[in-house]
Design an enzyme around this catalytic site. Structure first.
Site, short mmCIF file in Angstrom:
data_model
loop_
_atom_site.label_atom_id
_atom_site.label_comp_id
_atom_site.label_asym_id
_atom_site.label_seq_id
_atom_site.Cartn_x
_atom_site.Cartn_y
_atom_site.Cartn_z
N HIS A 15 15.18 32.62 -14.13
CA HIS A 15 15.81 31.66 -14.87
C HIS A 15 17.34 31.83 -14.77
CE1 HIS A 15 16.81 33.77 -18.79
NE2 HIS A 15 16.44 34.65 -17.90
N HIS A 75 16.53 25.42 -23.34
CA HIS A 75 16.31 26.52 -22.45
C HIS A 75 15.00 26.42 -21.80
CE1 HIS A 75 18.13 29.61 -19.91
NE2 HIS A 75 17.02 30.25 -20.23
N CYS A 100 20.14 26.17 -16.37
CA CYS A 100 18.72 26.36 -16.32
C CYS A 100 17.89 25.29 -15.74
CB CYS A 100 18.36 26.81 -17.70
SG CYS A 100 18.65 25.38 -18.93
#
Length: 338
Positions: free
Chosen positions: A313, A301, A253
């Site tokens: 993402h 995240h 990420c």
């Protein structure tokens, strides 16, 4: 009691005559004033035309594509048929060539015989035959010669007929090929014209619009850095998630956001917590495409915000880079890295 009147020429006495220069200046001022009024009225009468929106441009591109795709398929059909017909023409030509050679040889033999008879006359051959042949075989030999000549003519005619038949087929095929070549050129020209119009429409997209396959069309991206980051991140849609990877073919990420902004000339650390601190805080109500969006209280995240509650993402192992809603995880906040 009558009122005395003054002659007309006496009224003008004592007043200076109007000067031509002054009159011209007054006329020019009047004309300028009238022109300004007319122009102003015209400007008020003509409505201002707003520039087409990205959605209207997209609709125009879709309309052009509706014309282009059938043209492409028709072009493909003609090109495929042209390939088949050219192959048939080559095969026919291979059959015609030996027949043409046979015809030429047969005609040469006939020509040589005619030339010999013209030079020497057929009487010598017949005379030789009369001298050497026995009376009881003369008729038989003359009949045999006549049959030979007839067979020669028959064989020649067979070859000529076969060649003429193939020539006729080839002529029709050549005409068909010529028509297909013309159609192919016309379709190619039409395709080029429609493609040019599509490119023109694409070029008319506002500079603040970012459109990349795999991501929604994004409008109002005023920062060039954000435009680049969005474009680069969206180009990675479909690439696999790999822990610790920061491109160019796989990402985690924070590796994806680092890679996207690196292309825009902005250096970010490959770590969600550091990227949180490297950007400035933005309230959710003011978040705009290109901002970084973080999740969970420990910021483990993150993604690149696209607007309308969407982000691009790298989710997790087994899920490639993709566009998702930001609402399926608890949002911790937004940061702007530029």
């Amino acid at each position: 009691m009558p009122v005395a009147t003054m002659p007309l020429h006496r009224h003008a006495q004592g007043q200076p005559p109007a000067r031509p220069a002054a009159l011209r200046r007054a006329a020019r001022r009047l004309i300028t004033l009238v022109a300004a009024v007319v122009v102003g009225a015209g400007m008020l009468a003509v409505p201002a035309h707003a520039a087409p929106t990205p959605e209207e441009i997209e609709a125009a591109i879709d309309k052009q594509w509706e014309q282009l795709e059938p043209t492409i398929e028709q072009y493909n059909k003609v090109r495929a048929q042209l390939k088949k017909d050219r192959k048939k023409a080559e095969e026919l030509q291979k059959k015609i060539e030996p027949l043409a050679l046979q015809t030429e040889l047969a005609l040469s033999r006939v020509g040589a015989m005619a030339s010999r008879y013209y030079m020497t006359g057929p009487s010598q051959d017949i005379g030789a035959l009369l001298v050497s042949a026995k009376p009881d075989t003369l008729t038989e030999q003359l009949t045999y010669l006549d049959r030979l000549a007839a067979q020669e003519r028959k064989d020649l005619q067979v070859v000529i007929d076969a060649k003429q038949k193939l020539d006729g087929e080839k002529e029709k095929l050549d005409a068909l090929i010529a028509a297909e070549v013309k159609q192919e050129k016309e379709l190619a020209a039409k395709k080029t014209q429609i493609n040019a119009e599509i490119k023109r429409l694409q070029a008319s997209m506002p500079k603040t619009t970012v459109k990349v396959a795999g991501c929604p069309t994004i409008n109002g991206v005023v920062s060039s850095a954000a435009q680049t980051a969005i474009r680069v991140a969206c180009q990675q849609v479909g690439d696999p998630y790999v822990w610790g990877a920061d491109g160019p073919d796989s990402f985690d990420c924070s590796g994806l956001t680092q890679y996207a902004y690196k292309a825009a000339g902005i250096s970010l650390t490959h770590h969600t917590g550091d990227q949180w601190n490297e950007g400035r805080a933005i309230p959710r109500s003011e978040a705009r495409p290109g901002d970084l969006v973080f999740f969970f209280s420990d910021l483990h995240h993150m993604g690149l915000y696209l607007g309308n509650d969407k982000m691009v993402h790298a989710p997790r192992t087994g899920k490639p880079v993709q566009v998702s809603s930001i609402n399926y995880m608890p949002v911790a906040g937004f940061r702007r890295p530029y």
